[in-house]
Design an enzyme around this catalytic site. Structure first.
Site, mmCIF file in Angstrom:
data_model
loop_
_atom_site.group_PDB
_atom_site.id
_atom_site.type_symbol
_atom_site.label_atom_id
_atom_site.label_comp_id
_atom_site.label_asym_id
_atom_site.label_seq_id
_atom_site.Cartn_x
_atom_site.Cartn_y
_atom_site.Cartn_z
ATOM 1 N N THR A 158 13.821 5.132 16.994
ATOM 2 C CA THR A 158 13.474 5.130 15.569
ATOM 3 C C THR A 158 14.119 6.283 14.824
ATOM 4 O O THR A 158 14.130 7.408 15.318
ATOM 5 C CB THR A 158 11.948 5.278 15.454
ATOM 6 O OG1 THR A 158 11.373 4.094 15.927
ATOM 7 C CG2 THR A 158 11.500 5.535 14.050
ATOM 8 N N HIS A 211 5.879 7.125 20.607
ATOM 9 C CA HIS A 211 4.810 6.135 20.810
ATOM 10 C C HIS A 211 3.859 6.159 19.612
ATOM 11 O O HIS A 211 2.996 7.028 19.500
ATOM 12 C CB HIS A 211 4.076 6.476 22.108
ATOM 13 C CG HIS A 211 3.143 5.414 22.551
ATOM 14 N ND1 HIS A 211 2.741 5.300 23.850
ATOM 15 C CD2 HIS A 211 2.529 4.412 21.884
ATOM 16 C CE1 HIS A 211 1.907 4.273 23.947
ATOM 17 N NE2 HIS A 211 1.769 3.723 22.772
HETATM 18 C C1 SD4 Z 1 6.562 2.874 16.651
HETATM 19 N N1 SD4 Z 1 7.042 5.190 16.286
HETATM 20 O O1 SD4 Z 1 6.633 1.792 16.082
HETATM 21 C C2 SD4 Z 1 7.644 3.886 16.400
HETATM 22 C C3 SD4 Z 1 8.656 3.795 17.471
HETATM 23 C C4 SD4 Z 1 9.487 4.999 17.659
HETATM 24 O O2 SD4 Z 1 10.921 6.253 18.902
HETATM 25 O O3 SD4 Z 1 9.457 5.912 16.886
HETATM 26 N N2 SD4 Z 1 10.265 5.098 18.694
HETATM 27 O O4 SD4 Z 1 5.701 3.152 17.475
#
Ligand code: SD4
Length: 296
Positions: A158, A211
């Site tokens: 992300t 996460h």
């Molecule tokens: C999520 N925080 O949808 C996002 C995924 C993420 O590095 O940041 N991955 O949980």
């Protein structure tokens, strides 16, 4: 002037945004451009087009953008548009709402002139088919969030971006396809103001990656900005959030969370749960990838 982005591909995103940020552009434009860069990168399998789908094979995107508690916008569960960050900005600038989700967000996007597209690439579909064929993971236990640097080259995470422009304006944004092979309908921390992103112009800004459920359970970005408000330095603010996560929730070996925190005068810090998180930093003098402190 400064732009900070999550993970190693953040360097490319920072460079894409720099022309706009420097010498006197807007941090809001810069964070949007940085996210758009990651959203269009088909080799990036956790943001935008090319992102990994949910357990049913459907890609759904979450995104948010923020200038202040009064100026913020977000979209969740967007399945047909390549640039959710720009739709989030349109929510911020053209509606009285904070968050649009699903069909409504897509109808809004169409009405605002965004073009619909298919987000699932052949590569992502192939990987999803392989995942499904293994039968190892049930939809209720989707692929865990691991460190980007432990994944094969070309797989990314992300994007979260914070920027400070020459006028002293802070802005933040983040964009994601979320957790790979998640349960259909799952929305993570990225589009929820205060969870993956928070900006208070007088106090500072924070963005989180990793996460999402762990971050959402402690209102991570808001908690980091509140730590700044109480006088913590940016790294300590990030560490406070990570410790809160550690104290309040069971963690698996694969759980990762990273935070970047920026004060309005340009002092920043970052930290992660585990080793492997990277922060891409660009200002007038440097263009670097840094490995921040980790708490585990
Ligand atoms: C999520 N925080 O949808 C996002 C995924 C993420 O590095 O940041 N991955 O949980």
């Amino acid at each position: 002037m400064l732009i900070l982005s999550t993970w190693s591909f953040g360097q490319r995103a920072n460079r894409a945004a720099w022309e706009t940020l420097s010498p006197d552009g807007s941090s809001l434009d810069a964070v949007e451009i940085a996210c758009r860069d990651a959203e269009s990168d088909l080799s990036n399998h956790t943001v935008g087009k090319g992102g990994r789908p949910d357990a049913s094979g459907q890609v759904s995107l979450d995104s948010s953008i923020m200038l202040s508690p009064a100026k913020r916008g977000a979209v969740a569960y967007v399945r047909r548009f390549e640039h959710p960050i720009s739709i989030a900005r349109a929510v911020m600038e053209r509606t009285a709402h904070v968050l649009l989700a699903g069909d409504g967000a897509e109808q809004f996007a169409l009405a605002q002139g965004f073009k619909a597209t298919d987000l699932l690439t052949d590569e992502a579909r192939g990987q999803w088919e392989e995942w499904r064929a293994t039968g190892e993971m049930q939809p209720a236990h989707p692929a865990p969030i691991r460190n980007i640097e432990e994944k094969p080259p070309g797989s990314h995470d992300t994007i979260g971006v914070l920027a400070l422009d020459s006028h002293g304006v802070l802005a933040g944004a983040c964009s994601t396809s979320g957790m790979a092979y998640k349960l259909p309908g799952r929305v993570g921390d990225s589009p929820i103001i205060g969870h993956a992103l928070y900006v208070d112009p007088r106090v500072g800004a924070a963005v989180a990656t990793g996460h999402g459920e762990l971050v959402m359970s402690v209102c991570g970005a808001f908690l980091a900005v509140e730590a700044l408000r109480r006088g913590a330095n940016p790294t300590d603010a990030a560490v406070e959030v990570l410790k809160r996560i550690q104290q309040t929730q069971p963690l698996t070996d694969n759980d990762q969370v990273g935070l970047i925190v920026l004060r309005p005068e340009g002092i920043w810090g970052a930290a992660s749960l585990r080793e492997g998180f990277k922060v891409a930093v660009k200002d007038s003098n440097r263009d670097e990838l840094m490995a921040p402190r980790h708490v585990l």
